[in-house]
Design a protein around this motif. Structure first.
Motif, PDB file in Angstrom:
ATOM      1  N   UNK A  44       0.814  -1.205   0.000  1.00  7.43           N
ATOM      2  CA  UNK A  44       0.000   0.000   0.000  1.00  7.43           C
ATOM      3  C   UNK A  44       0.853   1.264   0.000  1.00  7.43           C
ATOM      4  N   UNK A  45       0.498   2.188  -0.857  1.00  6.10           N
ATOM      5  CA  UNK A  45       1.097   3.518  -0.850  1.00  6.10           C
ATOM      6  C   UNK A  45       0.118   4.550  -0.292  1.00  6.10           C
ATOM      7  N   UNK A  46      -1.181   4.291  -0.494  1.00  6.68           N
ATOM      8  CA  UNK A  46      -2.208   5.208  -0.013  1.00  6.68           C
ATOM      9  C   UNK A  46      -3.532   4.483  -0.008  1.00  6.68           C
ATOM     10  N   UNK A  47      -4.386   4.807   0.935  1.00  6.46           N
ATOM     11  CA  UNK A  47      -5.720   4.227   0.987  1.00  6.46           C
ATOM     12  C   UNK A  47      -5.859   3.254   2.142  1.00  6.46           C
ATOM     13  N   UNK A  48      -7.102   2.829   2.345  1.00  6.59           N
ATOM     14  CA  UNK A  48      -7.405   1.971   3.482  1.00  6.59           C
ATOM     15  C   UNK A  48      -7.988   0.622   3.072  1.00  6.59           C
ATOM     16  N   UNK A  49      -8.221   0.404   1.790  1.00  4.95           N
ATOM     17  CA  UNK A  49      -8.804  -0.853   1.334  1.00  4.95           C
ATOM     18  C   UNK A  49      -7.841  -2.012   1.486  1.00  4.95           C
ATOM     19  N   UNK A  50      -8.405  -3.210   1.483  1.00  8.18           N
ATOM     20  CA  UNK A  50      -7.589  -4.423   1.579  1.00  8.18           C
ATOM     21  C   UNK A  50      -6.741  -4.569   0.315  1.00  8.18           C
ATOM     22  N   UNK A  51      -5.517  -5.001   0.497  1.00  7.33           N
ATOM     23  CA  UNK A  51      -4.631  -5.249  -0.643  1.00  7.33           C
ATOM     24  C   UNK A  51      -5.027  -6.543  -1.337  1.00  7.33           C
ATOM     25  N   UNK A  52      -4.868  -6.593  -2.655  1.00  8.69           N
ATOM     26  CA  UNK A  52      -5.114  -7.854  -3.353  1.00  8.69           C
ATOM     27  C   UNK A  52      -3.979  -8.834  -3.077  1.00  8.69           C
TER      28      UNK A  52
END
Length: 97
Positions: A44-52
């Protein structure tokens, strides 16, 4: 103008992967496409969603080639196999001129 298919995949089981990844490069190439990214190591570089679990970027010479690839019987057969153990979010975008 070129086009890209960008996907993020969640993997639930790996039973389908050997056959899928053995065959998919030839199906992509048959439509003028190539992998720019395949699998990778998402962070992750930015955001709060789950990584694939995995991500990919396919490059095609134009949008029509990408759409023909996606609709092809060869790809849809592999997509059905992939769906037995994963979920995919994919988008089609145009390249910059």
């Amino acid at each position: 103008m070129g086009a890209f298919v960008i996907g993020q995949m969640q993997i639930h089981n790996r039973d389908w992967m050997a056959e899928y990844f053995d065959k998919i490069p030839d199906v992509v190439a048959a439509h003028g496409g190539r992998f720019l990214v395949r699998g990778g190591n998402p962070s992750s570089l930015e955001g709060v969603g789950a990584l694939p679990d995995a991500a990919f970027i396919l490059q095609f010479p134009d949008r029509a080639s990408a759409e023909t690839f996606w609709a092809s019987d060869a790809f849809q057969t592999l997509a059905a196999l992939r769906r037995t153990g994963s979920e995919l979010n994919a988008i089609l975008v145009d390249a910059l001129p």
